[in-house]
Each structure stands twice: as structure tokens, then as C-alpha cells.
Scaffold this motif. Structure first.
Motif, PDB file in Angstrom:
ATOM      1  N   PRO A   1       0.807  -1.222   0.000  1.00 33.31           N
ATOM      2  CA  PRO A   1       0.000   0.000   0.000  1.00 33.31           C
ATOM      3  C   PRO A   1       0.840   1.270   0.000  1.00 33.31           C
ATOM      4  N   VAL A   2       0.290   2.310  -0.613  1.00 31.75           N
ATOM      5  CA  VAL A   2       0.871   3.642  -0.513  1.00 31.75           C
ATOM      6  C   VAL A   2       0.529   4.160   0.874  1.00 31.75           C
ATOM      7  N   GLU A   3       1.507   4.729   1.531  1.00 34.21           N
ATOM      8  CA  GLU A   3       1.291   5.310   2.855  1.00 34.21           C
ATOM      9  C   GLU A   3       2.030   6.643   2.913  1.00 34.21           C
ATOM     10  N   PHE A   4       1.348   7.642   3.423  1.00 31.44           N
ATOM     11  CA  PHE A   4       1.961   8.947   3.644  1.00 31.44           C
ATOM     12  C   PHE A   4       1.835   9.303   5.119  1.00 31.44           C
ATOM     13  N   ASP A   5       2.713  10.183   5.587  1.00 36.91           N
ATOM     14  CA  ASP A   5       2.681  10.599   6.988  1.00 36.91           C
ATOM     15  C   ASP A   5       1.575  11.614   7.266  1.00 36.91           C
ATOM     16  N   ARG A   6       0.891  12.063   6.229  1.00 40.48           N
ATOM     17  CA  ARG A   6      -0.220  13.020   6.349  1.00 40.48           C
ATOM     18  C   ARG A   6      -1.009  12.978   5.055  1.00 40.48           C
ATOM     19  N   PRO A   7      -2.126  13.673   4.970  1.00 45.09           N
ATOM     20  CA  PRO A   7      -2.882  13.694   3.708  1.00 45.09           C
ATOM     21  C   PRO A   7      -2.004  14.198   2.552  1.00 45.09           C
ATOM     22  N   LEU A   8      -2.367  13.797   1.356  1.00 51.65           N
ATOM     23  CA  LEU A   8      -1.604  14.160   0.161  1.00 51.65           C
ATOM     24  C   LEU A   8      -1.436  15.672   0.064  1.00 51.65           C
ATOM     25  N   ALA A   9      -0.189  16.120   0.121  1.00 57.31           N
ATOM     26  CA  ALA A   9       0.164  17.540   0.052  1.00 57.31           C
ATOM     27  C   ALA A   9       1.671  17.630  -0.116  1.00 57.31           C
ATOM     28  N   VAL A  10       2.143  18.769  -0.594  1.00 60.57           N
ATOM     29  CA  VAL A  10       3.585  18.989  -0.687  1.00 60.57           C
ATOM     30  C   VAL A  10       4.195  18.805   0.697  1.00 60.57           C
TER      31      VAL A  10
ATOM     32  N   PRO B   1      -4.009  19.881  -6.940  1.00 61.69           N
ATOM     33  CA  PRO B   1      -5.180  19.016  -6.773  1.00 61.69           C
ATOM     34  C   PRO B   1      -5.973  18.860  -8.077  1.00 61.69           C
ATOM     35  N   GLY B   2      -6.353  17.609  -8.327  1.00 61.12           N
ATOM     36  CA  GLY B   2      -7.146  17.297  -9.502  1.00 61.12           C
ATOM     37  C   GLY B   2      -6.387  17.292 -10.804  1.00 61.12           C
TER      38      GLY B   2
END
Length: 161
Positions: free
Chosen positions: A41-50, A68-69
Motif C-alpha cells: 500500500p501507498v502510505e503517507f505521513d499526512r494527507p496528500l500535500a507537498v 489538486p485534480g
């Protein structure tokens, strides 16, 4: 060694529909782009953002650009020897069709000069085609020509377990 690897799919969908798939990229239940559970799975430390950091399996990266988008770019921090980025982009063709493109551009060094063509590339290619199948399914409800893993990819996956 320089690597430029592109996967794309023409989707019968508005740009906003394809863009929503990029925005859902998280590896979670709402993620309609990443081919889970077949791949780590893709995992990030926070919501998708720079600035978000994460990855999938041993592939690690930081989100270095995000519209976004429209577009997300991630710069590699691992595995060792991967120097570059990968990105998803939405490219509207007309009102009802959109190209969803994934681009990987990097230079390899050290052991990655061998492991990229022997192991990473076949796995990457299979994962990205599965991801584009997810995108097509999400946008149209069906996949016209589903991706198929080669016997070599099945062998690599078995060895990775």
C-alpha cells in the motif's frame, strides 16, 4: 543509467473525474487509483500535500509538487541509487476523454544500475498497469483490456514474499 518510463491510459472520463483519482491517492479505503491489495500500500505521513513523506514497500518518496485534480510529483528517497521522481498527471483530450499518465524519470547509481532493469522495472511496469486498470474501472465501471502479469513478474513476486 538514465531511466524514462511512461505509462498512460486514455479514459472515457472528464478531467475532473480522473483528477479525483489522483487526489484519492493514499493507499486507504478511499484510494481508487492504487492497486491494493495486490501491491504494497501507498502510505503517507499526512494527507496528500507537498511535504508529505511515505512510499510503498521499499520505495520511499516525498511529495514535491501537487496541483489538486491535476498532478502530483514525488521525489525518491529510496531505495538507494534511485535519483529522480515519479508523477501522475491528468491530460484532458476533450470534454469526455482524458489521458492519465504516470512518468518515472531518474538516474540510477550503484547496485540500482543492475536491480532496476532486472527486478524493479518489471515490477514497476506491472504495478502501474494495474493502477491504470483501477483508474479505468473507477471511471467507466469496466476494464476493456486488463493488464496481465508476465511469468517473470509472478516469479519476482513469489521471491519477494
Amino acid at each position: 543509467m538514465g531511466v524514462y518510463n511512461v505509462h498512460e491510459r486514455l479514459l472515457a472520463a472528464k478531467g475532473s473525474e480522473a483528477g479525483a483519482l489522483i487526489d484519492s491517492l493514499s493507499g486507504g479505503v478511499a484510494d481508487r487509483l492504487w492497486p491494493h491489495p495486490n501491491w504494497p500500500p501507498v502510505e503517507f505521513d499526512r494527507p496528500l500535500a507537498v511535504g508529505a513523506t511515505g512510499g510503498h514497500g521499499p520505495v520511499r518518496y516525498t511529495v514535491t509538487a501537487y496541483v489538486p485534480g491535476t498532478w502530483v510529483r514525488c521525489t525518491f528517497s529510496g531505495p538507494r541509487g534511485f535519483h529522480g521522481f515519479h508523477e501522475f498527471a491528468v491530460l484532458p483530450v476533450d470534454e469526455e476523454r482524458t489521458v492519465l499518465r504516470h512518468t518515472l524519470a531518474m538516474k540510477t547509481s550503484g547496485l540500482a544500475r543492475l536491480t532496476w532493469p532486472v527486478a524493479w522495472r518489471p515490477m514497476h511496469d506491472a504495478c502501474l498497469e494495474d493502477s491504470l486498470d483501477c483508474a479505468e474501472l473507477a471511471c467507466t465501471g469496466a476494464v476493456a483490456r486488463p493488464a496481465r502479469w508476465t511469468p517473470y513478474v509472478r516469479l519476482l513476486r513469489a521471491l519477494a514474499r
